[in-house]
Design an enzyme around this catalytic site. Sequence first.
Site, PDB file in Angstrom:
ATOM      1  N   HIS A  91       0.837  -1.199   0.000  1.00 26.87           N
ATOM      2  CA  HIS A  91       0.000   0.000   0.000  1.00 26.87           C
ATOM      3  C   HIS A  91       0.878   1.257   0.000  1.00 26.87           C
ATOM      4  O   HIS A  91       1.582   1.511   0.977  1.00 26.87           O
ATOM      5  CB  HIS A  91      -0.884  -0.051   1.261  1.00 26.87           C
ATOM      6  CG  HIS A  91      -1.890   1.033   1.339  1.00 26.87           C
ATOM      7  ND1 HIS A  91      -1.815   2.041   2.270  1.00 26.87           N
ATOM      8  CD2 HIS A  91      -3.006   1.276   0.611  1.00 26.87           C
ATOM      9  CE1 HIS A  91      -2.852   2.843   2.131  1.00 26.87           C
ATOM     10  NE2 HIS A  91      -3.591   2.405   1.125  1.00 26.87           N
ATOM     11  N   HIS A 146      -1.026  10.855  -2.732  1.00 21.78           N
ATOM     12  CA  HIS A 146      -2.316  10.552  -2.108  1.00 21.78           C
ATOM     13  C   HIS A 146      -3.142  11.806  -1.842  1.00 21.78           C
ATOM     14  O   HIS A 146      -4.316  11.883  -2.194  1.00 21.78           O
ATOM     15  CB  HIS A 146      -2.093   9.800  -0.789  1.00 21.78           C
ATOM     16  CG  HIS A 146      -3.367   9.529  -0.045  1.00 21.78           C
ATOM     17  ND1 HIS A 146      -3.921  10.430   0.849  1.00 21.78           N
ATOM     18  CD2 HIS A 146      -4.221   8.479  -0.087  1.00 21.78           C
ATOM     19  CE1 HIS A 146      -5.048   9.925   1.324  1.00 21.78           C
ATOM     20  NE2 HIS A 146      -5.252   8.749   0.784  1.00 21.78           N
TER      21      HIS A 146
HETATM   22  O1  G3P Z   1      -6.238   0.733  -1.375  1.00 19.43           O
HETATM   23  C1  G3P Z   1      -7.365   1.482  -1.022  1.00 19.43           C
HETATM   24  C2  G3P Z   1      -7.015   2.504   0.002  1.00 19.43           C
HETATM   25  O2  G3P Z   1      -5.757   3.031  -0.305  1.00 19.43           O
HETATM   26  C3  G3P Z   1      -8.031   3.602   0.103  1.00 19.43           C
HETATM   27  O3  G3P Z   1      -7.690   4.552   1.057  1.00 19.43           O
HETATM   28  O4  G3P Z   1      -7.036   6.857   1.626  1.00 19.43           O
HETATM   29  O5  G3P Z   1      -5.335   5.059   1.642  1.00 19.43           O
HETATM   30  O6  G3P Z   1      -6.240   5.888  -0.507  1.00 19.43           O
HETATM   31  P1  G3P Z   1      -6.528   5.640   0.945  1.00 19.43           P
HETATM   32 CA    CA Z   2      -5.083   4.506  -2.017  1.00 17.96          CA
END
Ligand code: G3P
Ligand code: CA
Length: 265
Positions: free
Chosen positions: A19, A61
Amino acid sequence: MAQDPGDIRRPGRPAVVAHRGASADRPEHTIGAYELALAQGAEGLECDVRLTRDRRLVCIHDRTVDRTSSGTGVVSEMTLAQLQELDFGSWHPHGRPATVLTLAELITLTLDHDRPARLFIETKHPVRYGGQVEDLVLEELKRFKVASPPSVDHSRAVVISFSTVGMWRIRRQAPMLPTVLLGDAATLLRGVAATSVGATAVGPSIAMLRDRPEIATRAAMSGRATYCWTVDERTDVTHCARYGVDFVATNHPDRVLRWLESTPS
Ligand code: G3P
Ligand code: CA
């Protein structure tokens, strides 16, 4: 499930998706975070994409660069050249100077890796440039010849979003490309939204899946995969494996892989 060399899924356990890269150990969305994730054995990489003022896709992000760079400002109001002047690495406790990462650079890293890896690209909404983000993501995937995979399971790219409209834009223009619809528990449990936009997977948060594990079982019954985020604790990894989650997105790919490999399926 028989092992297929082109399929990143692993028999009896979820595939591990880094992630924002190995983002606990390196600054998120930097090339170093993704290189480390692949070196640790991650089978997938997750990134968020945004458009700059000159319509370049960058992996960031937040709406602004304030949290993750040496500068300040709104991404959509800055050019790529302006972003390239900033340091996106030194803010992190284990960081060192790093430049902004473009989607093209991350696709290149994914495709050049010595074993198949899959890139999960999240489009954010609402944004200033609306549907242009999906159009330009698709243009980039076509340029790299990965927009029309032979099958969902052999795709090198997946587009994910909380936006049903965004998912539909992808489905309409690239029907073979897998998509993950993120959303709240009620939406994902009903399945109507996922069906109407042709999503190949649903994406609950781990908090939702703890409360409603049937999200994963119902998705499987409907022929859809489950992608769960952000799964960093051992009990949650075990929970995901028990309910047949296909992909877990984690900030700690190294330890999640270790836990999965030491847990009998
Ligand atoms: O992988 C999905 C997740 O990343 C969604 O939340 O805010 O971390 O982009 P965020
Ligand atoms: Ca994400």
